[in-house]
Design an enzyme around this catalytic site. Structure first.
Site, PDB file in Angstrom:
ATOM      1  N   LYS A 168     -42.341 -53.257  11.172  1.00 35.52           N
ATOM      2  CA  LYS A 168     -42.760 -52.414  12.304  1.00 35.52           C
ATOM      3  C   LYS A 168     -42.579 -50.934  11.942  1.00 35.52           C
ATOM      4  O   LYS A 168     -41.976 -50.616  10.909  1.00 35.52           O
ATOM      5  CB  LYS A 168     -41.912 -52.769  13.531  1.00 35.52           C
ATOM      6  CG  LYS A 168     -40.423 -52.521  13.322  1.00 35.52           C
ATOM      7  CD  LYS A 168     -39.560 -53.191  14.379  1.00 35.52           C
ATOM      8  CE  LYS A 168     -38.088 -52.937  14.122  1.00 35.52           C
ATOM      9  NZ  LYS A 168     -37.227 -53.704  15.029  1.00 35.52           N
TER      10      LYS A 168
ATOM     11  N   ARG B 263     -31.583 -56.344  26.349  1.00 32.83           N
ATOM     12  CA  ARG B 263     -32.762 -55.502  26.213  1.00 32.83           C
ATOM     13  C   ARG B 263     -33.958 -56.360  26.606  1.00 32.83           C
ATOM     14  O   ARG B 263     -34.460 -56.242  27.701  1.00 32.83           O
ATOM     15  CB  ARG B 263     -32.856 -54.963  24.781  1.00 32.83           C
ATOM     16  CG  ARG B 263     -33.831 -53.844  24.596  1.00 32.83           C
ATOM     17  CD  ARG B 263     -33.816 -53.287  23.176  1.00 32.83           C
ATOM     18  NE  ARG B 263     -34.092 -54.308  22.163  1.00 32.83           N
ATOM     19  CZ  ARG B 263     -34.103 -54.072  20.852  1.00 32.83           C
ATOM     20  NH1 ARG B 263     -33.845 -52.848  20.391  1.00 32.83           N
ATOM     21  NH2 ARG B 263     -34.352 -55.043  19.995  1.00 32.83           N
TER      22      ARG B 263
ATOM     23  N   TYR C 154     -32.378 -18.929   9.918  1.00 29.27           N
ATOM     24  CA  TYR C 154     -32.322 -18.748  11.378  1.00 29.27           C
ATOM     25  C   TYR C 154     -30.885 -18.805  11.876  1.00 29.27           C
ATOM     26  O   TYR C 154     -30.132 -19.718  11.520  1.00 29.27           O
ATOM     27  CB  TYR C 154     -33.111 -19.840  12.080  1.00 29.27           C
ATOM     28  CG  TYR C 154     -34.611 -19.708  11.947  1.00 29.27           C
ATOM     29  CD1 TYR C 154     -35.281 -18.593  12.441  1.00 29.27           C
ATOM     30  CD2 TYR C 154     -35.348 -20.711  11.327  1.00 29.27           C
ATOM     31  CE1 TYR C 154     -36.662 -18.488  12.326  1.00 29.27           C
ATOM     32  CE2 TYR C 154     -36.729 -20.612  11.216  1.00 29.27           C
ATOM     33  CZ  TYR C 154     -37.374 -19.499  11.714  1.00 29.27           C
ATOM     34  OH  TYR C 154     -38.740 -19.395  11.601  1.00 29.27           O
TER      35      TYR C 154
ATOM     36  N   MET D   7     -38.747 -25.489   9.719  1.00 25.64           N
ATOM     37  CA  MET D   7     -39.845 -26.459   9.820  1.00 25.64           C
ATOM     38  C   MET D   7     -40.401 -26.852   8.449  1.00 25.64           C
ATOM     39  O   MET D   7     -40.706 -28.013   8.192  1.00 25.64           O
ATOM     40  CB  MET D   7     -40.963 -25.889  10.699  1.00 25.64           C
ATOM     41  CG  MET D   7     -42.044 -26.903  11.029  1.00 25.64           C
ATOM     42  SD  MET D   7     -43.375 -26.203  12.005  1.00 25.64           S
ATOM     43  CE  MET D   7     -42.567 -25.919  13.564  1.00 25.64           C
TER      44      MET D   7
END
Ligand SMILES: *Cc1c(COP(=O)(O)O)cnc(C)c1O
Length: 358
Positions: free
Chosen positions: A35, A130, A255, A303
């Site tokens: 998956k 679940r 940053y 990024m």
């Protein structure tokens, strides 16, 4: 043009890891869990490499459709089943097996007119809480499915373990006992074990095991690496240095200026960032390999780029290779540094990253 980030997928490692599953669970058939695009490795290439698996398991219809279109004739199990009549028709037409975990799904099957009955895994909730029928509902669900013309017989049984990655936790023993108590007298094939249970709970192996993460070479246990369990990483994520800058003592990097140079020093800039799936939460000191040797990440991951302390590698130059995880650097270690698990890191590689088979 791509930014230079590459994910090499090691097909031989996938095959080796499948063998490790077989030796850990020698009596069981293997439903390879592919998956989420093969845990981020590319679902079709993973299925091709794991062609010897006895079945594939995916989360949803779209993933199964990709496999059928690529020509795979294996049994394919939809781990969440289907929820609408149209999906059920597509599943039946494509010979997809489905997990049935809810009364709604049984109602859907009961009113369906299908080209051919579908094979079903009845899911019992033994403690994961679940998906699945509560233990006291499981027998009634079994009977309704058994009476349903759209359902092929024999039925099969499945449950999922919540804490199999914790060797000292009683939950697994309790779940196994409950599964036995509720279904023990039913003649049916059973499936319980995910990777952690394959490696840590041999009594859970039953007829079919469902390995995911271990096929990709990572450990399901958060205090171990796949290598310690004889697994090989199926993905190496790498890029290149695009700059090497000489910075002065006291200069802050990136940053927010979260890391300051303690001395005059070389700082490398690698072309990969959270836009490629590298975790932004990997903090100062997270290891990367530059020219195959460890060096610490410094400052915030941005990024498209991240910065590296190159004091240990004064000869590093733009163009030199940088490995983020994979061969030589376990993804589990990066996951720990980023406060997550290997599963998430592997699934999220994408965007600009160029995939290649190695
Ligand atoms: C994802 C999944 C697995 C595989 O789990 P791993 O921990 O990756 O081995 C097995 N069974 C079910 C039902 C799953 O959803």
């Amino acid at each position: 043009m791509s930014g230079g980030a590459r994910a090499a997928i090691h097909l031989a490692a996938l095959q080796h890891n499948l063998q490790q599953v077989r030796s850990a669970a020698p009596g069981a058939r293997v439903m390879a869990v592919i998956k989420a695009n093969g845990y981020g490795h590319g679902i079709v290439r993973v299925a091709r490499a794991l062609n010897q698996a006895d079945a594939f398991a995916v989360a949803c219809l779209d993933e199964a459709a990709v496999l059928r279109q690529a020509g795979f004739a294996h049994p394919i199990v939809l781990l969440e089943g289907v929820s609408e009549p149209a999906e059920l028709t597509v599943a039946a037409d494509n010979r997809l097996d489905m997990v049935v975990h809810s009364a709604e799904q049984i109602a859907l099957l009961s009113s369906a007119r299908l080209s051919k009955p579908v094979s079903v895994w009845l899911k019992v909730d033994t403690g994961m809480h679940r998906l699945g029928f509560a233990p006291e509902q499981a027998r009634a669900a079994w009977q309704r499915l058994h009476d349903c013309a759209a359902v092929a017989r024999p039925l099969r049984l499945l449950t999922h373990l919540a804490n199999a990655d914790r060797p000292d936790d009683d939950t697994t023993t309790e779940q196994l006992a409950l599964f036995e108590q509720v279904t023990g007298d039913l003649a049916a094939q059973r499936s319980v074990a995910n990777s952690a249970a394959i490696l840590g709970w041999p009594q859970s192996h039953c007829d079919w095991v469902r390995p995911g993460i271990m096929l990709y070479g990572a450990s399901p246990f958060d205090d171990q690496t796949g290598a310690a369990q004889g697994l090989r990483p199926a993905m190496t994520l790498s890029t290149r240095l695009i700059a090497v800058n000489a910075h002065k003592r006291g200069e802050a990097i990136g940053y927010g200026g979260t890391w300051t140079c303690p001395e005059d020093m070389p700082v490398g800039v690698a072309a990969i960032g959270y836009g490629d799936g590298y975790p932004r939460h990997a903090g100062n000191g997270t290891p990367v390999l530059v020219n195959g040797e460890r060096a610490p990440l410094i400052g915030r991951v941005s990024m498209d780029m991240l910065c590296i302390d190159l004091r240990g590698q004064p000869r590093a130059r733009p163009g030199d290779p940088v490995t983020l995880w994979g061969e030589g650097l376990p993804v589990e270690e990066i996951a720990r540094a980023a406060g997550t698990i290997s599963y998430e890191l592997l699934c999220r590689v994408g965007g600009r990253v160029q995939f290649e088979e190695a």
